[in-house]
Design a protein around this motif. Sequence first.
Motif, PDB file in Angstrom:
ATOM      1  N   GLN A  91       1.090  -1.278   0.087  1.00  0.00           N
ATOM      2  CA  GLN A  91      -0.132   0.094  -0.043  1.00  0.00           C
ATOM      3  C   GLN A  91       0.686   1.212  -0.070  1.00  0.00           C
ATOM      4  O   GLN A  91       0.530   2.276  -0.615  1.00  0.00           O
ATOM      5  CB  GLN A  91      -0.893  -0.022   1.084  1.00  0.00           C
ATOM      6  N   ILE A  92       2.020   1.387   0.600  1.00  0.00           N
ATOM      7  CA  ILE A  92       2.714   2.318   0.792  1.00  0.00           C
ATOM      8  C   ILE A  92       3.406   2.642  -0.592  1.00  0.00           C
ATOM      9  O   ILE A  92       3.508   3.806  -1.173  1.00  0.00           O
ATOM     10  CB  ILE A  92       3.835   2.080   1.900  1.00  0.00           C
ATOM     11  N   HIS A  93       3.948   1.541  -1.288  1.00  0.00           N
ATOM     12  CA  HIS A  93       4.509   1.503  -2.566  1.00  0.00           C
ATOM     13  C   HIS A  93       3.448   2.222  -3.476  1.00  0.00           C
ATOM     14  O   HIS A  93       3.532   3.115  -4.288  1.00  0.00           O
ATOM     15  CB  HIS A  93       4.834   0.177  -3.002  1.00  0.00           C
ATOM     16  N   ALA A  94       2.313   1.741  -3.386  1.00  0.00           N
ATOM     17  CA  ALA A  94       1.061   2.197  -4.304  1.00  0.00           C
ATOM     18  C   ALA A  94       0.873   3.842  -3.967  1.00  0.00           C
ATOM     19  O   ALA A  94       0.468   4.525  -4.854  1.00  0.00           O
ATOM     20  CB  ALA A  94      -0.158   1.605  -3.871  1.00  0.00           C
ATOM     21  N   LEU A  95       0.778   4.212  -2.557  1.00  0.00           N
ATOM     22  CA  LEU A  95       0.498   5.637  -2.368  1.00  0.00           C
ATOM     23  C   LEU A  95       1.812   6.412  -2.903  1.00  0.00           C
ATOM     24  O   LEU A  95       1.510   7.664  -3.455  1.00  0.00           O
ATOM     25  CB  LEU A  95       0.730   5.893  -0.753  1.00  0.00           C
ATOM     26  N   THR A  96       3.142   5.990  -2.881  1.00  0.00           N
ATOM     27  CA  THR A  96       4.156   6.679  -3.383  1.00  0.00           C
ATOM     28  C   THR A  96       4.053   6.916  -4.868  1.00  0.00           C
ATOM     29  O   THR A  96       4.238   7.820  -5.480  1.00  0.00           O
ATOM     30  CB  THR A  96       5.535   5.764  -3.186  1.00  0.00           C
ATOM     31  N   ILE A  97       3.477   5.759  -5.683  1.00  0.00           N
ATOM     32  CA  ILE A  97       3.368   6.051  -7.060  1.00  0.00           C
ATOM     33  C   ILE A  97       1.984   6.982  -7.547  1.00  0.00           C
ATOM     34  O   ILE A  97       2.345   7.919  -8.204  1.00  0.00           O
ATOM     35  CB  ILE A  97       2.958   4.645  -7.737  1.00  0.00           C
ATOM     36  N   SER A  98       1.086   6.912  -6.606  1.00  0.00           N
ATOM     37  CA  SER A  98       0.057   8.028  -6.754  1.00  0.00           C
ATOM     38  C   SER A  98       0.676   9.292  -6.519  1.00  0.00           C
ATOM     39  O   SER A  98       0.069  10.331  -7.214  1.00  0.00           O
ATOM     40  CB  SER A  98      -1.031   7.489  -5.930  1.00  0.00           C
ATOM     41  N   MET A  99       1.437   9.681  -5.481  1.00  0.00           N
ATOM     42  CA  MET A  99       2.023  10.878  -5.449  1.00  0.00           C
ATOM     43  C   MET A  99       2.925  11.317  -6.590  1.00  0.00           C
ATOM     44  O   MET A  99       2.919  12.591  -7.062  1.00  0.00           O
ATOM     45  CB  MET A  99       3.120  10.989  -3.993  1.00  0.00           C
ATOM     46  N   ILE A 100       3.763  10.417  -7.144  1.00  0.00           N
ATOM     47  CA  ILE A 100       4.560  10.663  -8.191  1.00  0.00           C
ATOM     48  C   ILE A 100       3.880  11.020  -9.413  1.00  0.00           C
ATOM     49  O   ILE A 100       4.126  11.950 -10.326  1.00  0.00           O
ATOM     50  CB  ILE A 100       5.512   9.438  -8.740  1.00  0.00           C
ATOM     51  N   ASP A 101       2.864  10.307  -9.719  1.00  0.00           N
ATOM     52  CA  ASP A 101       1.881  10.596 -10.956  1.00  0.00           C
ATOM     53  C   ASP A 101       0.770  11.653 -10.783  1.00  0.00           C
ATOM     54  O   ASP A 101      -0.205  11.928 -11.460  1.00  0.00           O
ATOM     55  CB  ASP A 101       0.992   9.135 -11.193  1.00  0.00           C
ATOM     56  N   LEU A 102       0.639  12.072  -9.508  1.00  0.00           N
ATOM     57  CA  LEU A 102      -0.508  13.017  -9.033  1.00  0.00           C
ATOM     58  C   LEU A 102      -1.585  12.514  -9.453  1.00  0.00           C
ATOM     59  O   LEU A 102      -2.508  13.180 -10.076  1.00  0.00           O
ATOM     60  CB  LEU A 102      -0.127  14.524  -9.878  1.00  0.00           C
ATOM     61  N   GLU A 104      -4.963  11.321  -8.217  1.00  0.00           N
ATOM     62  CA  GLU A 104      -5.797  11.486  -7.030  1.00  0.00           C
ATOM     63  C   GLU A 104      -6.912  10.386  -6.992  1.00  0.00           C
ATOM     64  O   GLU A 104      -7.292   9.683  -5.964  1.00  0.00           O
ATOM     65  CB  GLU A 104      -6.750  12.691  -7.163  1.00  0.00           C
ATOM     66  N   GLU A 105      -7.133   9.476  -8.125  1.00  0.00           N
ATOM     67  CA  GLU A 105      -8.342   8.593  -8.292  1.00  0.00           C
ATOM     68  C   GLU A 105      -7.578   7.327  -7.390  1.00  0.00           C
ATOM     69  O   GLU A 105      -8.137   6.652  -6.693  1.00  0.00           O
ATOM     70  CB  GLU A 105      -8.733   8.136  -9.362  1.00  0.00           C
ATOM     71  N   ARG A 106      -6.302   7.224  -7.635  1.00  0.00           N
ATOM     72  CA  ARG A 106      -5.595   6.151  -7.071  1.00  0.00           C
ATOM     73  C   ARG A 106      -5.407   6.264  -5.708  1.00  0.00           C
ATOM     74  O   ARG A 106      -5.673   5.136  -4.659  1.00  0.00           O
ATOM     75  CB  ARG A 106      -4.432   5.942  -7.643  1.00  0.00           C
ATOM     76  N   PHE A 107      -5.119   7.391  -5.444  1.00  0.00           N
ATOM     77  CA  PHE A 107      -5.060   7.591  -3.755  1.00  0.00           C
ATOM     78  C   PHE A 107      -6.220   7.411  -3.104  1.00  0.00           C
ATOM     79  O   PHE A 107      -6.446   6.854  -1.934  1.00  0.00           O
ATOM     80  CB  PHE A 107      -4.622   9.330  -3.538  1.00  0.00           C
ATOM     81  N   GLU A 108      -7.453   7.941  -3.743  1.00  0.00           N
ATOM     82  CA  GLU A 108      -8.913   7.869  -3.103  1.00  0.00           C
ATOM     83  C   GLU A 108      -9.026   6.256  -2.873  1.00  0.00           C
ATOM     84  O   GLU A 108      -9.609   6.001  -1.711  1.00  0.00           O
ATOM     85  CB  GLU A 108      -9.829   8.528  -3.696  1.00  0.00           C
ATOM     86  N   LYS A 109      -8.705   5.560  -3.887  1.00  0.00           N
ATOM     87  CA  LYS A 109      -9.104   3.984  -3.794  1.00  0.00           C
ATOM     88  C   LYS A 109      -8.318   3.423  -2.717  1.00  0.00           C
ATOM     89  O   LYS A 109      -8.942   2.777  -1.976  1.00  0.00           O
ATOM     90  CB  LYS A 109      -8.715   3.537  -5.303  1.00  0.00           C
ATOM     91  N   ILE A 110      -7.069   3.766  -2.571  1.00  0.00           N
ATOM     92  CA  ILE A 110      -6.118   2.991  -1.680  1.00  0.00           C
ATOM     93  C   ILE A 110      -6.616   3.546  -0.322  1.00  0.00           C
ATOM     94  O   ILE A 110      -6.979   2.571   0.416  1.00  0.00           O
ATOM     95  CB  ILE A 110      -4.844   3.548  -1.674  1.00  0.00           C
ATOM     96  N   VAL A 111      -6.822   4.765  -0.032  1.00  0.00           N
ATOM     97  CA  VAL A 111      -7.081   5.115   1.472  1.00  0.00           C
ATOM     98  C   VAL A 111      -8.849   4.794   1.809  1.00  0.00           C
ATOM     99  O   VAL A 111      -8.858   4.003   2.698  1.00  0.00           O
ATOM    100  CB  VAL A 111      -6.925   6.982   1.550  1.00  0.00           C
ATOM    101  N   SER A 112      -9.528   4.871   0.750  1.00  0.00           N
ATOM    102  CA  SER A 112     -10.892   4.712   1.091  1.00  0.00           C
ATOM    103  C   SER A 112     -11.146   3.202   1.314  1.00  0.00           C
ATOM    104  O   SER A 112     -11.917   2.792   2.433  1.00  0.00           O
ATOM    105  CB  SER A 112     -11.908   5.299  -0.100  1.00  0.00           C
ATOM    106  N   THR A 113     -10.554   2.489   0.527  1.00  0.00           N
ATOM    107  CA  THR A 113     -10.720   0.756   0.865  1.00  0.00           C
ATOM    108  C   THR A 113     -10.186   0.447   2.189  1.00  0.00           C
ATOM    109  O   THR A 113     -10.881  -0.223   2.810  1.00  0.00           O
ATOM    110  CB  THR A 113      -9.897   0.239  -0.217  1.00  0.00           C
ATOM    111  N   ASN A 114      -8.943   0.905   2.602  1.00  0.00           N
ATOM    112  CA  ASN A 114      -8.401   0.699   3.670  1.00  0.00           C
ATOM    113  C   ASN A 114      -9.168   1.368   5.165  1.00  0.00           C
ATOM    114  O   ASN A 114      -9.392   0.731   6.191  1.00  0.00           O
ATOM    115  CB  ASN A 114      -7.120   1.145   3.837  1.00  0.00           C
TER     116      ASN A 114
END
Length: 292
Positions: A91-102, A104-114
Amino acid sequence: MSNYSIKDLEQLSGIKAHTLRIWEQRYNIISPKRTDTNIRTYDDRDLKLVLNISLLKDHGYKISEISKLSIEEMYREVIKISDRQLNYPDQIHALTISMIDLDEERFEKIVSTNILQFGFEDTMIHIIYPFLSRIGTLWVTGSVGPAQEHFITNLIRQKIIVAIDGQVSKQRPNGKKYMLYLPEGELHEISLLFANYIIRARYNKVIYLGQSLPFSELVFAYNVHRPDYIFTALTSVPSNHEVQPYVNKLIKAFPDSYLLLTGYQVVGQDIELPDNATVINQIEDLIQIAGS
């Protein structure tokens, strides 16, 4: 686009610099640029590549197999894994990639699911906080670009504010009064906001003064509220040689309150503290204090 050293990649991916060099030489899987002095430098695409390789490797793929995949094939394999339940490091890797790519949709999916599965506090403690810790040094040193920093911190900030607004506004009989602020020039507010949530969730009273507060205004607010605790985070200010004098100034100005200090400038540093002050090394320390 940001530039990263091999040490930055090591910190963000968990893959040792020595291993990255071997991958470069043996499999030609990473092609860093080099400075005039022959020092390796990496960009956002290199970081995403390393994070994806790390994810695949952690899920049983051999590096010899990964090296034969095209970027598109590698991405498809990562998506397959991401559609299953990921563990915390993934999950932390996935958040890092969402930050690099800016992204927001990926960020929301990761955080909301958790949050749905584990609740807000556990998501913050096990995923968001380790993520922030992993990239925190890069923010201070400028290895992560301002756009990426602002993007991800504002998304996290919004999540915390919503969670704070959802707290029941009541104080337990033995609850304490906490004053939270950041020193003048300090703008990294995430740890302060989450401290606000943690303290309120244990039914204590919070006086939240926010970021970049002049010392004279802190004294004014203190005289109005007389808090039991004063909490602050020293991440980028004051500068290293000014941290101990600043802490001494706090101790002298507020001898009747207990000082809680955290942040890059104090955690793991040789700061001299009296009995009425402590360094919060990890969020569990604050949870224990706020719940007592």
